[in-house]
Design a protein around this motif. Sequence first.
Motif, PDB file in Angstrom:
ATOM      1  N   PRO A   2       0.856  -1.189   0.000  1.00 57.11           N
ATOM      2  CA  PRO A   2       0.000   0.000   0.000  1.00 57.11           C
ATOM      3  C   PRO A   2       0.890   1.237   0.000  1.00 57.11           C
ATOM      4  O   PRO A   2       2.042   1.178   0.426  1.00 57.11           O
ATOM      5  CB  PRO A   2      -0.778  -0.131   1.308  1.00 57.11           C
ATOM      6  CG  PRO A   2       0.005  -1.076   2.145  1.00 57.11           C
ATOM      7  CD  PRO A   2       0.707  -1.993   1.200  1.00 57.11           C
ATOM      8  N   ASN A   3       0.355   2.334  -0.484  1.00 53.90           N
ATOM      9  CA  ASN A   3       1.135   3.556  -0.699  1.00 53.90           C
ATOM     10  C   ASN A   3       1.681   4.165   0.602  1.00 53.90           C
ATOM     11  O   ASN A   3       0.915   4.625   1.439  1.00 53.90           O
ATOM     12  CB  ASN A   3       0.253   4.575  -1.412  1.00 53.90           C
ATOM     13  CG  ASN A   3       1.049   5.745  -1.933  1.00 53.90           C
ATOM     14  OD1 ASN A   3       2.124   6.052  -1.422  1.00 53.90           O
ATOM     15  ND2 ASN A   3       0.530   6.387  -2.959  1.00 53.90           N
ATOM     16  N   CYS A   5       0.668   7.732   1.749  1.00 60.43           N
ATOM     17  CA  CYS A   5      -0.690   7.988   2.214  1.00 60.43           C
ATOM     18  C   CYS A   5      -0.773   7.583   3.680  1.00 60.43           C
ATOM     19  O   CYS A   5      -0.285   6.518   4.058  1.00 60.43           O
ATOM     20  CB  CYS A   5      -1.667   7.162   1.375  1.00 60.43           C
ATOM     21  SG  CYS A   5      -3.333   7.053   2.067  1.00 60.43           S
ATOM     22  N   VAL A  14      -3.088   6.489   5.405  1.00 61.88           N
ATOM     23  CA  VAL A  14      -3.779   5.217   5.591  1.00 61.88           C
ATOM     24  C   VAL A  14      -2.907   4.065   5.084  1.00 61.88           C
ATOM     25  O   VAL A  14      -2.669   3.080   5.788  1.00 61.88           O
ATOM     26  CB  VAL A  14      -5.143   5.195   4.868  1.00 61.88           C
ATOM     27  CG1 VAL A  14      -5.815   3.836   5.005  1.00 61.88           C
ATOM     28  CG2 VAL A  14      -6.051   6.290   5.429  1.00 61.88           C
ATOM     29  N   GLY A  15      -2.420   4.223   3.848  1.00 63.71           N
ATOM     30  CA  GLY A  15      -1.599   3.179   3.254  1.00 63.71           C
ATOM     31  C   GLY A  15      -0.368   2.854   4.090  1.00 63.71           C
ATOM     32  O   GLY A  15       0.076   1.710   4.160  1.00 63.71           O
ATOM     33  N   ILE A  17      -1.842   0.842   7.412  1.00 62.55           N
ATOM     34  CA  ILE A  17      -2.908  -0.152   7.362  1.00 62.55           C
ATOM     35  C   ILE A  17      -2.414  -1.559   7.676  1.00 62.55           C
ATOM     36  O   ILE A  17      -3.095  -2.345   8.350  1.00 62.55           O
ATOM     37  CB  ILE A  17      -3.613  -0.124   5.971  1.00 62.55           C
ATOM     38  CG1 ILE A  17      -4.872  -0.997   5.966  1.00 62.55           C
ATOM     39  CG2 ILE A  17      -2.665  -0.561   4.868  1.00 62.55           C
ATOM     40  CD1 ILE A  17      -6.024  -0.397   6.692  1.00 62.55           C
TER      41      ILE A  17
END
Lengths: 136, 136
Positions: free
Chosen positions: A93-94, A97, A99-100, A103
């Motif tokens: 995931p990024n 970000c 969130v990324g 997460i």
Amino acid sequence: MINSRLAVAIHIMVLVASSPGAPLSSELMAGSVNTNPVVIRRISGMLRKAGLITSRAGITGSELTRDPADISLLDIFKAVEPKDELFAMHEKPNPNCPVGQNIQSTLDVTFHRAQTAMEKELANQSLKDIMNHLFK
Amino acid sequence: MINSRLAVAIHIMVLVASSPGAPLSSELMAGSVNTNPVVIRRISGMLRKAGLITSRAGITGSELTRDPADISLLDIFKAVEPKDELFAMHEKPNPNCPVGQNIQSTLDVTFHRAQTAMEKELANQSLKDIMNHLFK
DNA sequence: CCATTTGTCATTATTTTAGTTACCACTTCA
DNA sequence: TGAAGTGGTAACTAAAATAATGACAAATGG
């Protein structure tokens, strides 16, 4: 959905436990499970490597290494499931970000709880319990 | 191992919950998850059909239908997992064998217990819990 | 020696999952 | 009203997991 190896492995373990003294060949067990004898030998190999049964080339059948009451379904599950993690996660995931970036560690905790709950339930059921239900 | 749809779905739900008033396009969310926008739209569609989010053609982004505290991970799991059964079983065990004849009904009970334990744990965790952990 | 069986490798087939392209329908706004 | 941008969805491809199968060496027991 999780693969059917646990189902087949339990089936094999019941067969082995049910025929002490008159071991069943992989071909016979394959007839009961309804699959190819190689599938039986492959899964039996995992159970043997996990120390749950004994078997040797040239000698028909397998034997349990301990009492059915002392073999939990979690033992069998671990034997035939090479992956440690029950749930898959998306890769990479990024990290740019918010969130990324976080997460994965969050889901690690979450998924681990769910997996532990499931494994605890499997640990509470023994091969003997299965046989009692089956032959009742 | 279970597929990664739950992980992606939770990721999406966090993104949607984190950007009220400034909805994110599927392309932006795909950037955070690191996948293709169509994958986002596909999973968003499942979440929408399950009544967890709203979205419409032509309008950017999605919105939650209720408070994150009222959305459990089990809700999300059920939304993206079409199969009812967690564990697969081997097909057509031999009905002429005492074990083969009864193994399925026995495993049904066993597997159901394990699945219920897992789902109970997912039910106990809300989207809000995830966000609290994530943004802590 | 011979028949049988397990252990194991290699291959194939099937299914599932994920990624991608394409296109239509809808919304907004100039 | 028409161009631009977006989601919904079908179709296709790619990759991975799973299961089935064929083949054969090694071991066993007669």
